[in-house]
Design an enzyme around this catalytic site. Structure first.
Site, PDB file in Angstrom:
ATOM      1  N   HIS B 471       0.767  -0.737  -0.082  1.00 37.82           N
ATOM      2  CA  HIS B 471       0.397  -0.362  -0.535  1.00 37.82           C
ATOM      3  C   HIS B 471       1.154   1.216  -0.257  1.00 37.82           C
ATOM      4  O   HIS B 471       1.185   1.717   0.752  1.00 37.82           O
ATOM      5  CB  HIS B 471      -0.813   0.057   1.566  1.00 37.82           C
ATOM      6  CG  HIS B 471      -1.558  -1.038   2.062  1.00 37.82           C
ATOM      7  ND1 HIS B 471      -2.220  -1.572   2.676  1.00 37.82           N
ATOM      8  CD2 HIS B 471      -2.308  -2.052   0.213  1.00 37.82           C
ATOM      9  CE1 HIS B 471      -2.628  -2.835   2.891  1.00 37.82           C
ATOM     10  NE2 HIS B 471      -2.826  -3.216   1.214  1.00 37.82           N
TER      11      HIS B 471
HETATM   12  C1  LIG Z   1      -0.846  -7.846  -3.406  1.00 38.74           C
HETATM   13  C2  LIG Z   1      -1.820  -6.229  -3.456  1.00 38.74           C
HETATM   14  C3  LIG Z   1      -2.838  -6.330  -2.295  1.00 38.74           C
HETATM   15  C4  LIG Z   1      -4.084  -5.647  -2.211  1.00 38.74           C
HETATM   16  N1  LIG Z   1      -4.420  -6.095  -0.954  1.00 38.74           N
HETATM   17  C5  LIG Z   1      -4.743  -4.841  -0.750  1.00 38.74           C
HETATM   18  C6  LIG Z   1      -6.868  -5.090  -0.030  1.00 38.74           C
HETATM   19  O1  LIG Z   1      -6.707  -6.006   0.182  1.00 38.74           O
HETATM   20  N2  LIG Z   1      -7.101  -4.164   0.124  1.00 38.74           N
HETATM   21  C7  LIG Z   1      -7.261  -2.607   0.062  1.00 38.74           C
HETATM   22  O2  LIG Z   1      -7.399  -1.770  -0.404  1.00 38.74           O
HETATM   23  N3  LIG Z   1      -5.580  -2.394  -1.081  1.00 38.74           N
HETATM   24  C8  LIG Z   1      -4.727  -3.927  -1.436  1.00 38.74           C
HETATM   25  N4  LIG Z   1      -3.842  -3.370  -2.593  1.00 38.74           N
HETATM   26  C9  LIG Z   1      -3.725  -2.209  -2.688  1.00 38.74           C
HETATM   27  C10 LIG Z   1      -4.092  -1.695  -3.504  1.00 38.74           C
HETATM   28  O3  LIG Z   1      -3.943  -2.158  -5.122  1.00 38.74           O
HETATM   29  C11 LIG Z   1      -4.190  -0.304  -4.441  1.00 38.74           C
HETATM   30  O4  LIG Z   1      -4.094   0.838  -2.612  1.00 38.74           O
HETATM   31  C12 LIG Z   1      -5.388  -0.300  -5.504  1.00 38.74           C
HETATM   32  O5  LIG Z   1      -5.105  -0.669  -6.291  1.00 38.74           O
HETATM   33  C13 LIG Z   1      -4.690   1.523  -5.593  1.00 38.74           C
HETATM   34  O6  LIG Z   1      -5.092   2.441  -7.165  1.00 38.74           O
HETATM   35  P1  LIG Z   1      -4.727   3.267  -7.748  1.00 38.74           P
HETATM   36  O7  LIG Z   1      -5.877   3.668  -8.498  1.00 38.74           O
HETATM   37  O8  LIG Z   1      -4.110   4.766  -6.807  1.00 38.74           O
HETATM   38  O9  LIG Z   1      -3.448   2.787  -8.137  1.00 38.74           O
HETATM   39  P2  LIG Z   1      -3.209   1.961  -9.508  1.00 38.74           P
HETATM   40  O10 LIG Z   1      -4.430   0.447  -8.582  1.00 38.74           O
HETATM   41  O11 LIG Z   1      -1.813   0.942  -8.625  1.00 38.74           O
HETATM   42  O12 LIG Z   1      -2.747   2.210 -10.801  1.00 38.74           O
HETATM   43  C14 LIG Z   1      -2.705   2.647 -11.261  1.00 38.74           C
HETATM   44  C15 LIG Z   1      -2.763   2.970 -12.760  1.00 38.74           C
HETATM   45  O13 LIG Z   1      -2.426   4.072 -12.870  1.00 38.74           O
HETATM   46  C16 LIG Z   1      -1.539   3.294 -14.552  1.00 38.74           C
HETATM   47  N5  LIG Z   1       0.187   4.251 -14.359  1.00 38.74           N
HETATM   48  C17 LIG Z   1       1.134   5.212 -13.751  1.00 38.74           C
HETATM   49  N6  LIG Z   1       1.895   6.188 -13.887  1.00 38.74           N
HETATM   50  C18 LIG Z   1       1.414   6.073 -15.409  1.00 38.74           C
HETATM   51  C19 LIG Z   1       1.770   6.724 -16.364  1.00 38.74           C
HETATM   52  N7  LIG Z   1       2.851   7.090 -16.076  1.00 38.74           N
HETATM   53  N8  LIG Z   1       1.025   7.520 -17.677  1.00 38.74           N
HETATM   54  C20 LIG Z   1      -0.475   6.803 -17.387  1.00 38.74           C
HETATM   55  N9  LIG Z   1      -0.716   5.840 -16.461  1.00 38.74           N
HETATM   56  C21 LIG Z   1       0.893   5.624 -15.489  1.00 38.74           C
HETATM   57  C22 LIG Z   1      -0.494   2.198 -13.722  1.00 38.74           C
HETATM   58  O14 LIG Z   1      -0.196   1.806 -15.193  1.00 38.74           O
HETATM   59  C23 LIG Z   1      -1.658   2.057 -13.205  1.00 38.74           C
HETATM   60  O15 LIG Z   1      -2.650   0.510 -14.053  1.00 38.74           O
HETATM   61  C24 LIG Z   1      -2.891  -4.433  -2.833  1.00 38.74           C
HETATM   62  C25 LIG Z   1      -2.075  -4.560  -3.504  1.00 38.74           C
HETATM   63  C26 LIG Z   1      -1.425  -5.223  -3.953  1.00 38.74           C
HETATM   64  C27 LIG Z   1      -0.169  -4.949  -5.207  1.00 38.74           C
END
Ligand SMILES: Cc1cc2nc3c(=O)[nH]c(=O)nc-3n(C[C@H](O)[C@H](O)[C@H](O)COP(=O)(O)OP(=O)(O)OC[C@H]3O[C@@H](n4cnc5c(N)ncnc54)[C@H](O)[C@@H]3O)c2cc1C
Ligand code: SF4
Lengths: 183, 535
Positions: B471
């Site tokens: 996280h």
């Molecule tokens: C194994 C694992 C288990 C988890 N379990 C939990 C759980 O049980 N509960 C929980 O609350 N959270 C959990 N998480 C965390 C959760 O997955 C993240 O908090 C959440 O996905 C974050 O959302 P986000 O949209 O901020 O980022 P992300 O889901 O990481 O998405 C960001 C996106 O931005 C894209 N990106 C990055 N840089 C660029 C760029 N320069 N240009 C264009 N696109 C870009 C990436 O490719 C990605 O697709 C877990 C994570 C992992 C890895």
């Protein structure tokens, strides 16, 4: 315990007929144009031979108490022999094992006694090798032959039950069994 | 608008876009979905659009020992290169997925609200900053986020913060092993309760109920586990344009506004996407990286970085755990999610000890399939080994808060570049003693419970071998003072009037609850702010 074609279908539902994603096979020695084992020096092998060989290996790597192995393995292979590149690498590896059987024991693996089949696989190193789709012969035999068959068995309901879990990982056995106590 | 997929698909910019969302994880997906009906929205995503039909094969990768976790969703290689400079190693590529759906493709799907005190760590616990918003400000957005993600939960947790509506779906039943734990916990006066899951306990939102594949983390073949493809697809149906394999390399800007997102396409071409408003939603590591990569003569330290704090205060939750063997069946590994937890000790947090929550595992010990694929045996010997080793494992986990520390940070590595020649992120992760003490405290309670249960304890994850929960938080913190923070309470950057950040990177402190429900609630709140600014 009897394995059925339904188990085979369940194993396929769990781990999939191959095709879409190149699992490990795209990393296998690059034979370019979808060429078959003949390019690798091994004799070409028909799907019937692949099936017979894997049924023979399954009789070694599966526990004594399962029956219905032939139908199960064939049902499973219906899905696993259709796609590429996994199916291609699977055929190649079985051809390789069969070629070794012929040169060491003068017979295809399917024609060897169970004891000799077991010995051959161990002599190949497939028992101690870690599976690797593009590794050494031992590692590929472990991946495409031994573990292919073990995965099919232990991700199926009957295989799970043998092990003491009705809903093994990879099998969509519902969201109830986890809450039940032991029987 | 759906454009065709594949390397040669049309990835040219959208004319007269109102909003450009960068990143298609849950944060970006929710905002795009909220705004798409009334605005011209374009989403730029660095990773690919995965074919849902491939999930069964990705599941095979999850089960087979030949594959590492990052292989399941094609993470790794030059695109995802990174370096580690800190006191603690950080396995970044185990902790994220790039593609439509983002890291939720891999996630576990535990979704919990932060506690009221988490928003006021400074004033209530005497450490760290307060957030510029209260739990009450986020409460309606939490409820909306639970509806959006589809959360199965129950109202049986006396320690959870107040809520006015039930969860959208009933909670999953407790597991058999929960019932074993319950006896021990009752003896000790420790309360167990259900845990909310972003996972369908019944059909919801056109997705099926959970069918028990048991590989939730890293892949759910049935779609019962929520992932952000749900919202990205919905945004597209409402008219948004979604471009995959379009990594944004920097944000063009003048002194007050972002003017364009400059992105690359698979053929190596660079394009400029202009828009009225920009939302950066790239996750807690790539978000600060993109801002740092966007430095200019105007902003030599990086975009939105007048505070100098972009990248600083990198935090994760720490894991604490313990388990062993019981002399009776425990029925593990049928499903891959948790059904019970304990938040009883959470609000005892103070300066010395952080908040933490306890988890009761449903998948402790090896699954028979894994044992079969990794042994040196087969036939009867293998079956005997499986029967001897599967069936009696039992274990517990915990998540622990770490405090924000300025030196714990994401920076650019000047010596290493990615597939496009851009400096890679360098993770400098440090943890601090309060978190380590908290792990010890969690271990103490875990030991008490397991001993009461009669478990022969065989493993422990304590302060010396702890690791991150994946996280990523804190790297563009939210606050009222532009000198002390990067975004304001609406998630708009202090420096640039048309740029918002939706991510756990805005969390000033971490709490000890999985972050994504809070990310989602904040994203919905930010969507309102973007919409208001556009009108
Ligand atoms: C194994 C694992 C288990 C988890 N379990 C939990 C759980 O049980 N509960 C929980 O609350 N959270 C959990 N998480 C965390 C959760 O997955 C993240 O908090 C959440 O996905 C974050 O959302 P986000 O949209 O901020 O980022 P992300 O889901 O990481 O998405 C960001 C996106 O931005 C894209 N990106 C990055 N840089 C660029 C760029 N320069 N240009 C264009 N696109 C870009 C990436 O490719 C990605 O697709 C877990 C994570 C992992 C890895
Ligand atoms: S147990 Fe349920 S949520 Fe997990 S992978 Fe299976 S169907 Fe998906």
């Amino acid at each position: 315990m009897e394995l059925t074609r339904r188990d085979a279908a369940a194993a396929l539902a769990a781990i999939g007929a191959t095709g879409g994603v190149a699992l490990g096979a795209d990393r296998v020695r690059d034979s370019g144009d979808g060429a078959s084992a003949s390019d690798e020096g091994a004799d070409p092998i028909t799907d019937e031979q692949v099936r017979a060989s894997l049924v023979a290996v399954a009789r070694v790597v599966y526990p004594e108490e399962v029956s219905g192995v032939e139908a199960f393995v064939n049902g499973f292979l219906d899905g696993r022999l259709t796609g590429d590149p996994h199916a291609r690498a699977l055929r190649e590896t079985v051809a390789e094992v069969d070629g070794i059987a012929r040169s060491w024991y003068d017979a295809p693996i399917a024609a060897l006694s169970a004891e000799t089949r077991d010995r051959l696989l161990r002599e190949l190193g497939a028992d101690t090798a870690e599976e690797d789709p593009d590794g050494t012969t031992a590692e590929r035999v472990r991946y495409y032959v031994v573990n292919e068959l073990l995965l099919a068995l232990y991700a199926s309901p009957t295989g799970g039950e043998l092990a003491g879990i009705e809903n093994p990982q990879g099998y969509p056995g519902g969201a109830e069994s986890y809450a039940r106590g032991p029987r | 608008m759906t454009r065709s997929v594949g390397p040669s698909a049309d990835r040219t910019p959208v004319e007269s876009a109102d909003v450009c969302v960068i990143g298609a994880g849950p944060a970006g997906g929710l905002i795009a979905d909220r705004l798409a009906a009334d605005h011209e929205v374009v989403v730029l995503e660095a990773g690919p659009r995965f074919d849902p039909a491939d999930r069964i094969e990705r599941q095979e990768r999850a089960i087979r020992p030949a594959f590492d976790r990052p292989d399941v969703w094609d993470v790794g290689g030059d695109r995802d290169a990174h370096s580690n400079g800190g006191e603690w190693f950080y396995p970044l590529n185990h902790a994220r997925v790039k593609g439509i759906g983002g890291s939720t493709l891999h996630w576990q799907g535990m979704v919990v609200r932060l506690h009221e005190d988490d928003f006021n760590s400074g004033s209530e616990r005497g450490v760290g900053p307060d957030w510029p918003i209260e739990y009450a400000d986020l409460r309606p957005h939490y409820a909306a986020a639970e509806r959006e993600l589809g959360v199965a939960g129950a109202d049986d947790n006396p320690y959870a913060p107040p809520r006015e509506q039930p969860h959208p779906m009933p909670a999953f039943s407790p597991s058999y092993s929960d019932s074993l734990f319950a006896e021990a916990c009752e003896e000790l006066g420790i309360d167990m309760h259900s845990v909310p899951n972003a996972r369908n306990s019944e059909a919801y939102d056109d997705r099926s109920a959970c069918v028990g594949y048991g590989t939730c983390q890293p892949v759910c073949p049935s779609g019962a586990k929520y992932d952000a493809t749900v919202h990205v697809d919905r945004a597209e149906r409402k008219g948004a344009t979604v471009l995959d394999r379009a990594p944004v390399e920097y944000l063009d800007h003048d002194a007050e506004r972002v003017t364009a997102a400059v992105y690359a396409t698979p053929d190596g071409t660079q394009h400029r996407q202009t828009a009225e408003a920009f939302v950066v939603a790239c996750g807690g590591v790539e978000t600060p990286r993109l801002l740092l990569l966007s430095e200019s003569s105007q902003y030599p330290e990086g975009l939105a970085n007048s505070s100098g704090l972009v990248g600083s205060f990198f935090m994760d939750h720490l894991f604490a755990g313990m388990g062993g063997l019981l002399d009776e069946p425990t029925r593990q590994n049928h499903v891959g999610f948790l059904t019970s937890g304990c938040d009883q000790f959470y609000d005892e947090a103070d300066e010395e000890t952080g908040p933490f929550k306890l988890e009761f595992f449903n998948y402790d010990g090896p699954s028979p399939v894994t044992m079969a694929l990794t042994g040196d045996d087969w036939g009867d010997a293998l079956l005997e080994r499986i029967r001897a080793d599967y069936g009696n494992h039992i274990g517990m986990g915990a998540l622990v808060e770490q405090l924000p520390r300025e030196e714990s940070r994401v920076a650019l590595d000047p010596d290493r570049t990615d597939h496009r020649g851009n400096p890679v992120p360098e993770i400098n992760w440090t943890v601090g003693d309060r978190a380590l003490r908290t792990i010890e405290r969690a271990n103490e309670i875990q030991r008490e419970i397991l001993e009461e249960l009669g478990v022969d304890i065989g493993w422990q994850v304590g302060p010396e071998n702890t690791g991150p929960a994946y996280h990523h938080m804190g790297t563009t913190r939210m606050g009222e003072d532009p000198e002390e923070s990067v975004v304001d309470a609406e998630l708009r950057t202090h420096d640039l009037g048309n740029c918002w950040i939706a991510s756990s990177s805005v969390f000033p402190t971490a709490g000890a609850m999985n972050p994504t429900l809070t990310i989602a609630a904040l994203a919905l709140r930010a969507a309102d702010s973007v919409a208001a600014a556009l009108h």
